[in-house]
Design an enzyme around this catalytic site. Structure first.
Site, PDB file in Angstrom:
ATOM      1  N   SER A 122       0.826  -1.203   0.000  1.00 58.21           N
ATOM      2  CA  SER A 122       0.000   0.000   0.000  1.00 58.21           C
ATOM      3  C   SER A 122       0.857   1.249   0.000  1.00 58.21           C
ATOM      4  O   SER A 122       0.342   2.344  -0.174  1.00 58.21           O
ATOM      5  CB  SER A 122      -0.950  -0.008   1.195  1.00 58.21           C
ATOM      6  OG  SER A 122      -0.259  -0.312   2.371  1.00 58.21           O
ATOM      7  N   HIS A 143      -2.222  -2.938  -6.560  1.00 56.55           N
ATOM      8  CA  HIS A 143      -2.777  -2.599  -5.243  1.00 56.55           C
ATOM      9  C   HIS A 143      -4.293  -2.798  -5.236  1.00 56.55           C
ATOM     10  O   HIS A 143      -5.037  -1.995  -5.804  1.00 56.55           O
ATOM     11  CB  HIS A 143      -2.397  -1.136  -4.916  1.00 56.55           C
ATOM     12  CG  HIS A 143      -2.770  -0.701  -3.550  1.00 56.55           C
ATOM     13  ND1 HIS A 143      -2.944   0.627  -3.210  1.00 56.55           N
ATOM     14  CD2 HIS A 143      -3.004  -1.408  -2.412  1.00 56.55           C
ATOM     15  CE1 HIS A 143      -3.266   0.703  -1.933  1.00 56.55           C
ATOM     16  NE2 HIS A 143      -3.313  -0.514  -1.438  1.00 56.55           N
ATOM     17  N   GLU A 155      -5.137  -0.343  -8.213  1.00 55.77           N
ATOM     18  CA  GLU A 155      -4.188   0.737  -8.498  1.00 55.77           C
ATOM     19  C   GLU A 155      -2.928   0.048  -9.049  1.00 55.77           C
ATOM     20  O   GLU A 155      -2.304  -0.752  -8.349  1.00 55.77           O
ATOM     21  CB  GLU A 155      -3.897   1.488  -7.190  1.00 55.77           C
ATOM     22  CG  GLU A 155      -3.175   2.799  -7.352  1.00 55.77           C
ATOM     23  CD  GLU A 155      -2.950   3.513  -5.995  1.00 55.77           C
ATOM     24  OE1 GLU A 155      -2.946   2.860  -4.936  1.00 55.77           O
ATOM     25  OE2 GLU A 155      -2.758   4.736  -6.031  1.00 55.77           O
ATOM     26  N   ASN A 193      -3.524   6.126  -1.210  1.00 54.83           N
ATOM     27  CA  ASN A 193      -3.204   6.440   0.180  1.00 54.83           C
ATOM     28  C   ASN A 193      -2.666   7.854   0.383  1.00 54.83           C
ATOM     29  O   ASN A 193      -2.741   8.399   1.481  1.00 54.83           O
ATOM     30  CB  ASN A 193      -2.238   5.398   0.744  1.00 54.83           C
ATOM     31  CG  ASN A 193      -3.007   4.148   1.108  1.00 54.83           C
ATOM     32  OD1 ASN A 193      -4.085   4.228   1.695  1.00 54.83           O
ATOM     33  ND2 ASN A 193      -2.484   3.003   0.728  1.00 54.83           N
TER      34      ASN A 193
END
Ligand code: CAA
Length: 304
Positions: A122, A143, A155, A193
């Protein structure tokens, strides 16, 4: 698909690992699920079975398709065996840099030359992971979001050396899983994130400053912005230790104080209040209960 992918090895059988196996198996791939102990693999198989049964009960998967999907998953505790025929490896081990670098050194040694090495990290740099292998052009971020069978996004993250043909293969492959891929470049936190964690951090600072209580902050964001979960509940769902470690990656990697983790988050992690997985975070979790109960630590934050 640009490169033919038939056999996929998933390293790690925790929440993300078993979700990734679930989705690949459901979509017709041969899945090798690898973990260091058989107990973890058995638990992961039971979780996949339970989650697929939910889909069968809802009518989104037939019982026959479930049986076929489950039969496509084999389990391994030996990495060399798990990856020897792999066309793609998706690493979903614990979010720890040294552990991941070590896994990628081993993967590079044991995987066939054509095999693409993807990581579900992540926040750890794809470029750094690729650099410990002799095939950084074949190392990429893939991801997935939790819960993997439900969340539509993948992702796809390009490391500095990732080959465009590898990106194309992973992009198209994500589409065959029924997901929507989005490509990003390798900067701390990528896109998901880099944007999500400052929001969660700000919610924690808002609580810390006594602007509002846990329920108010989450209800305002749920009903006001149509988020499925408020940011504090989402932090508990992700794990407060994971949130803290991603914020530290953003803070040190980008070097801007705006990413500094909230003191309350640091304290809670130090106190072992890690969210749903430890039984308590901003909320208290009782097995089997779906009711959200605010942790008694935050009772004084209530307006009345
Ligand atoms: N496997 C299969 N199906 C599942 C599932 C699982 N693990 N978990 C939930 N579902 C299904 C349910 O069966 C249900 O299906 P239907 O729509 O067909 O009825 C549906 O998902 C909704 O589940 P529930 O009714 O149990 O609960 P809900 O409506 O409260 O939704 C939720 C639960 C999907 C988790 C929702 O609250 C949500 O979307 N939350 C936000 C999740 C999120 O933001 N995830 C990203 C986290 S960040 C991350 O993962 C990456 C990172 O790097 C930190």
């Amino acid at each position: 698909m640009s490169q033919n992918i038939k056999t996929v090895t998933v390293i790690g059988s925790g929440t993300m690992g078993n979700g990734i196996c679930h989705v690949f198996a459901q979509n017709g791939f041969d899945v090798h699920m690898m973990d260091i102990n058989q107990g973890a693999l058995d638990k992961a198989l039971a979780t996949i079975g339970k989650n697929m049964e939910r889909q069968v009960a809802k009518g989104s998967l037939t019982a026959e398709a479930m049986q076929l999907a489950v039969s496509r998953i084999s389990t391994f505790t030996d990495m060399a065996q798990a990856v020897k025929n792999a066309d793609l490896v998706v690493e979903a081990a614990t979010e720890n840099v040294d552990l991941k670098l070590n896994i990628f050194r081993q993967l590079d040694e044991h995987c066939p030359a054509h095999c693409i090495l993807a990581t579900n990290t992540s926040s750890i740099s794809i470029t750094r992971i690729g650099a410990v292998t002799k095939r950084p052009d074949k190392v990429i971020g893939m991801h997935f979001m939790n819960p993997v069978p439900v969340m539509k996004l993948v992702e796809v993250i390009n490391g500095y050396a990732t080959d465009a043909a590898v990106t194309k293969t992973v992009y198209e492959l994500s589409g065959t899983l029924g997901k929507v891929p989005c490509v990003a470049n390798d900067y701390p936190g990528f896109v998901a994130n880099r944007i999500l964690m400052p929001m969660i951090n700000e919610a924690i600072i808002t609580l810390q400053e006594g602007v509002a209580g846990v329920s108010e902050i989450d209800t305002i964001m749920k009903l006001g912005m149509a988020h499925p979960m408020g940011p504090l509940q989402l932090a508990d769902f992700i794990g407060l230790d994971t949130c803290l470690s991603i914020l530290n990656v953003l803070y040190t990697g980008i070097g801007n104080p705006k990413y500094a983790p909230a003191t309350l988050l640091v304290n809670m992690v130090q106190a072992g209040r890690l969210g749903a997985k430890s039984g308590e975070g901003f909320y208290k979790y009782t097995a089997g209960s779906k009711d959200l109960v605010v942790s008694s630590s935050f009772a004084t934050m209530q307006w009345n």
